[in-house]
Enzyme design. Structure first.
Site, PDB file in Angstrom:
ATOM      1  N   SER A  71       0.787  -1.235   0.000  1.00  0.00           N
ATOM      2  CA  SER A  71       0.000   0.000   0.000  1.00  0.00           C
ATOM      3  C   SER A  71       0.817   1.281   0.000  1.00  0.00           C
ATOM      4  O   SER A  71       0.241   2.369  -0.121  1.00  0.00           O
ATOM      5  CB  SER A  71      -0.960  -0.002   1.191  1.00  0.00           C
ATOM      6  OG  SER A  71      -2.051  -0.850   0.926  1.00  0.00           O
ATOM      7  N   GLN A 134     -17.006 -10.313   8.938  1.00  0.00           N
ATOM      8  CA  GLN A 134     -16.137 -10.223   7.772  1.00  0.00           C
ATOM      9  C   GLN A 134     -16.947 -10.489   6.505  1.00  0.00           C
ATOM     10  O   GLN A 134     -17.695 -11.464   6.439  1.00  0.00           O
ATOM     11  CB  GLN A 134     -14.991 -11.230   7.870  1.00  0.00           C
ATOM     12  CG  GLN A 134     -14.062 -10.980   9.056  1.00  0.00           C
ATOM     13  CD  GLN A 134     -12.853 -11.894   9.043  1.00  0.00           C
ATOM     14  OE1 GLN A 134     -12.295 -12.185   7.987  1.00  0.00           O
ATOM     15  NE2 GLN A 134     -12.437 -12.340  10.215  1.00  0.00           N
ATOM     16  N   SER A 179     -10.210   1.675   1.896  1.00  0.00           N
ATOM     17  CA  SER A 179     -10.759   0.871   0.806  1.00  0.00           C
ATOM     18  C   SER A 179      -9.824   0.898  -0.395  1.00  0.00           C
ATOM     19  O   SER A 179      -9.545   1.960  -0.964  1.00  0.00           O
ATOM     20  CB  SER A 179     -12.137   1.396   0.395  1.00  0.00           C
ATOM     21  OG  SER A 179     -12.599   0.716  -0.757  1.00  0.00           O
TER      22      SER A 179
END
Length: 377
Positions: A71, A134, A179
């Site tokens: 990321s 989840q 997200s």
């Protein structure tokens, strides 16, 4: 630590750093296979590695090795998008739907919301709700399921449509939720605005101007340039624990939210240039480093206070087998970049995540609370 499992780069500008050597050796003691770390500060620069490059071997990870940055890719993507904002090609508060009409996005979602994770869009990699529920995304997620699909190619548009098939987390602009969908949409928006592929724009605007020769936008290629350490993924499957080598896989499942490859030197060069104002005009850099009040996330970076009272800007990254560290003072004068590879510790992801948090705190204390604080953004 056996000398064969540790390397340290020494230059005229660098000093021996026992605190950093001890820190990277303790990372291996937490169950990681290997680590490479680079620090640039007022004392010069230091780079070292500990552990092993490959399970079963004795060579230490290369201190100039390539690794999957996860990321941390988001910071590159955000910087590229903000360059387009600086050129008035698009506005931070421009609705995204008008540029990407094929997705029929909520017209309230703006560029800023994508970069700050306030759009409310479901993440195609799955979500964990506050009550612990989840919900799977569209891509194969964990364990053997992910391994069985690691050679599959996903198109960015496919990832977005997976996410849009799920209910939004909240109304646009009313909350914060990390997200990956936001940054795949940012990629598609960059391509729509510029008329060029995302990877080409990244090379033209950021990688080539900064001389980042070790940084790659891999698209769907599973290759990792040499030299590199190996990443490993311990997982449970029916009859017990298994360990898979995750050095090679098709990264298109994460796209511009986490697919890039780099080195500790290139991450230092990029982040010091970004924080030092070489990539963005001052007003947009200030926007980037203005955190939301929920999680301290700006536009592609986290902004936080250290235990010692200093301010740091950071973005870390990680997925199966790999973890990346990228930290800097707000003026870019002090940086810490690193890569950790997971080993064969059969302790589960919760325990490894807790170990990772301990590692990060220890390193931040050693690097950023050990000297004078830099000016805040």
């Amino acid at each position: 630590m056996n000398e064969s499992l540790r390397t340290v780069e020494n230059t005229a500008a660098a000093q021996d750093r026992p605190d950093l050597r001890k820190a990277i050796e303790s990372i291996v003691d937490h169950g990681f296979a290997g680590v490479q770390l680079r620090v640039h500060d007022e004392r010069g620069h230091w780079a070292g590695s500990a552990g092993v490059s490959e399970l079963g071997g004795s060579a230490a990870p290369p201190i100039d090795g390539h690794f999957r940055i996860g990321s941390v890719t988001k910071t590159f993507t955000a910087a590229l998008m903000l360059q387009l904002v600086a050129e008035d090609r698009i506005g931070l508060d421009t609705p995204v739907a008008g540029h990407l009409p094929e997705f029929e996005l909520d017209p309230r979602i703006t560029v800023r919301m994508l970069l700050q994770h306030t759009s409310g869009l479901f993440s195609f990699t799955g979500e964990i709700y506050p009550d612990g529920t989840q919900v799977a995304g569209g891509v194969a997620g964990l364990g053997k399921e992910w391994l069985d699909n690691r050679d599959r190619t996903y198109r960015p548009e496919e990832l977005v449509r997976m996410a849009l098939s799920k209910p939004a987390r909240f109304e646009p602009g009313t909350g914060w939720s990390y997200s990956n969908t936001n940054y795949v949409l940012a990629r598609l928006l960059i391509e729509q605005v510029t008329g060029r592929p995302y990877g080409e724009e990244m090379r033209r605007r950021i990688l080539d101007p900064l001389g980042l020769i070790g940084t790659v936008v891999p698209e769907d290629s599973p290759e990792l340039p040499e030299p590199h350490a190996h990443g490993y993924y311990p997982y449970e499957d029916g009859d017990g624990w298994h360990v898979a080598d995750t050095t090679r896989f098709n990264p298109s499942w994460i796209s511009a939210a986490g697919d890039m490859i780099s080195t500790t030197q290139d991450l230092h060069t990029f982040f010091s240039a970004l924080m030092g104002g070489r990539l963005l005009p001052a007003p947009l850099l200030a926007e980037m480093c203005t955190p939301d009040p929920t999680m301290g996330y700006g536009l592609g970076v986290f902004v936080e206070r250290t235990d010692g009272g200093g301010t740091i800007v950071q973005h870390n990254g990680g997925f199966w087998g790999w973890a990346t560290l990228m930290y800097a003072t707000p003026d870019g004068s002090r940086t810490m970049t690193g890569s950790l590879t997971f080993g064969d510790a059969q302790v589960g992801w919760v325990a490894m995540a807790e170990a990772m948090e301990q590692v990060k705190r220890q390193l931040v204390t050693a690097v950023f609370d050990g000297g004078p604080d830099a000016p805040t953004a």
